[in-house]
Design an enzyme around this catalytic site. Structure first.
Site, PDB file in Angstrom:
ATOM      1  N   SER A 122     119.574  95.149  41.916  1.00  0.00           N
ATOM      2  CA  SER A 122     118.553  96.198  41.842  1.00  0.00           C
ATOM      3  C   SER A 122     118.512  96.848  40.471  1.00  0.00           C
ATOM      4  O   SER A 122     117.476  97.347  40.058  1.00  0.00           O
ATOM      5  CB  SER A 122     118.854  97.302  42.856  1.00  0.00           C
ATOM      6  OG  SER A 122     118.813  96.808  44.150  1.00  0.00           O
ATOM      7  N   HIS A 143     113.863  89.889  40.995  1.00  0.00           N
ATOM      8  CA  HIS A 143     114.090  91.065  41.843  1.00  0.00           C
ATOM      9  C   HIS A 143     113.052  91.171  42.950  1.00  0.00           C
ATOM     10  O   HIS A 143     111.871  91.353  42.676  1.00  0.00           O
ATOM     11  CB  HIS A 143     114.069  92.327  40.949  1.00  0.00           C
ATOM     12  CG  HIS A 143     114.406  93.575  41.689  1.00  0.00           C
ATOM     13  ND1 HIS A 143     113.707  94.744  41.549  1.00  0.00           N
ATOM     14  CD2 HIS A 143     115.380  93.829  42.599  1.00  0.00           C
ATOM     15  CE1 HIS A 143     114.241  95.660  42.342  1.00  0.00           C
ATOM     16  NE2 HIS A 143     115.254  95.132  42.983  1.00  0.00           N
ATOM     17  N   GLU A 155     109.896  91.018  40.572  1.00  0.00           N
ATOM     18  CA  GLU A 155     109.975  91.305  39.140  1.00  0.00           C
ATOM     19  C   GLU A 155     110.840  90.211  38.500  1.00  0.00           C
ATOM     20  O   GLU A 155     111.956  89.955  38.956  1.00  0.00           O
ATOM     21  CB  GLU A 155     110.603  92.679  38.892  1.00  0.00           C
ATOM     22  CG  GLU A 155     109.739  93.836  39.352  1.00  0.00           C
ATOM     23  CD  GLU A 155     110.444  95.190  39.278  1.00  0.00           C
ATOM     24  OE1 GLU A 155     109.778  96.188  39.019  1.00  0.00           O
ATOM     25  OE2 GLU A 155     111.675  95.253  39.500  1.00  0.00           O
ATOM     26  N   ASN A 194     111.852 100.400  40.292  1.00  0.00           N
ATOM     27  CA  ASN A 194     112.938 101.345  40.578  1.00  0.00           C
ATOM     28  C   ASN A 194     112.976 102.498  39.582  1.00  0.00           C
ATOM     29  O   ASN A 194     113.481 103.578  39.906  1.00  0.00           O
ATOM     30  CB  ASN A 194     114.284 100.615  40.636  1.00  0.00           C
ATOM     31  CG  ASN A 194     114.485  99.966  41.995  1.00  0.00           C
ATOM     32  OD1 ASN A 194     113.858 100.353  42.973  1.00  0.00           O
ATOM     33  ND2 ASN A 194     115.338  98.961  42.061  1.00  0.00           N
TER      34      ASN A 194
END
Ligand SMILES: NC(=O)c1ccc[n+]([C@@H]2O[C@H](COP(=O)([O-])OP(=O)(O)OC[C@H]3O[C@@H](n4cnc5c(N)ncnc54)[C@H](O)[C@@H]3O)[C@@H](O)[C@H]2O)c1
Length: 286
Positions: A122, A143, A155, A194
């Site tokens: 992450s 990701h 991603e 994120n």
């Protein structure tokens, strides 16, 4: 059986790894999941059966399609068995730098020199691991988002060590499993989504931490006021507070600054309340 698109190994059969793996199998990859924990292998096998039976019951898949998917989905505890013939390896073990470093070093000794090695971390960029991976030009971040069977985005993150060919392969892989890939052109912890979410969460933790509103009202406000499908506390519960705690702890260790929400999440973590997976977190799910 549908024509195979290639062989894919997924390492770690937890919340993310199992969905990444099944998504690849549904999209005609031959998939082997390597999961080191006995109970997690059993839970993965049961979850896969239940999920696929549900697809038949809902009329989304035929019995024949499900039989095909099952035939190209294997689970093992043996890393070599999972990786040796893989075209792509996706690492999805716990968010721990030492564990990932150790694992990716081992993976790179097993696979072919042209096998793409991707981490689903992450927050950790793939250059963190480039010194333990032979041919680091085939290493990058891929990701996914929770739940990976449903969420359309992946991603793809290019490190200085990553070749253009690897990026092309990962973008193509993402499309081939039904996702829309976005390219993160330079490494940056947390990538795109994120980092945006981090800003929202810090405000969410501050507002609740300062007694301005409850967790429930904050989520309701974000859902109904901003049109987000899920408030930030529900997202934390879904993603796992163990993961959230590890991320905040690492940031604290690196910067000496405690993010808003650190104490609140540490308390839940120490009580074994990891969110949905343990049935308790910010919310109760009994
Ligand atoms: N949970 C999320 O919402 C989410 C979203 C995007 C990315 N991620 C990332 O995905 C990764 C996995 O997260 P998760 O939520 O699935 O964690 P999880 O704890 O649910 O699953 C991790 C699994 O890896 C297994 N494992 C640990 N070491 C192993 C090894 N050496 N070999 C094989 N299996 C091993 C564990 O037994 C466990 O089943 C993390 O890097 C996380 O940052 C998670």
């Amino acid at each position: 059986m549908a024509e195979l698109k290639g062989r894919c190994a997924v390492i770690g059969g937890g919340a993310m790894g199992r969905q990444i793996a099944l998504n690849a199998a549904i999209n005609n990859y031959d998939v082997t999941v390597c999961e080191s924990f006995d109970a997690a292998r059993e839970s993965l096998a049961a979850w896969k059966e239940e999920y696929l039976a549900g697809r038949i019951a809902k009329g989304k898949m035929t019995e024949e399609q499900v039989a095909d998917i099952k035939a190209r989905f294997a689970i093992t505890a043996d890393l070599e068995e999972a990786c040796k013939d893989a075209d792509i390896v996706i690492e999805a073990i716990i968010e721990n730098k030492e564990a990932k470093t150790d694992l990716l070093g081992k993976v790179s000794k097993i696979v072919r020199p042209d096998t793409v090695i991707a981490t689903n971390s992450s927050f950790m960029v793939s250059s963190t691991f480039k010194d333990v991976v032979d041919h680091p030009e085939r290493l990058a971040n891929l990701h996914y988002f929770m739940p990976a069977l449903v969420m359309k985005l992946v991603e793809v993150v290019k490190g200085d060590h990553t070749s253009d060919e690897t990026i092309e392969k990962l973008m193509a892989f993402g499309r081939s499993v039904g996702k829309t890939p976005v390219l993160v052109q330079k490494e940056c912890d947390g990538f795109i989504v994120n980092n945006v979410l981090k800003a929202i969460k810090e405000e969410a933790y501050r507002l609740v931490g300062e007694g301005i509103c409850t967790v429930e009202d904050l989520d309701t406000a974000v859902e109904l006021g901003l049109g987000h499908p899920m408030g930030p506390y529900k997202i934390d519960d879904m993603n796992g507070l163990d993961l959230r705690y590890n991320v905040l702890k690492r940031r604290y260790e690196e910067t000496g600054v405690k993010s808003y929400g650190y104490d609140m999440i540490e308390k839940l973590y120490l009580e074994g309340k990891y969110g949905k997976k343990t049935k308790h977190g910010f919310y109760d799910y009994e």
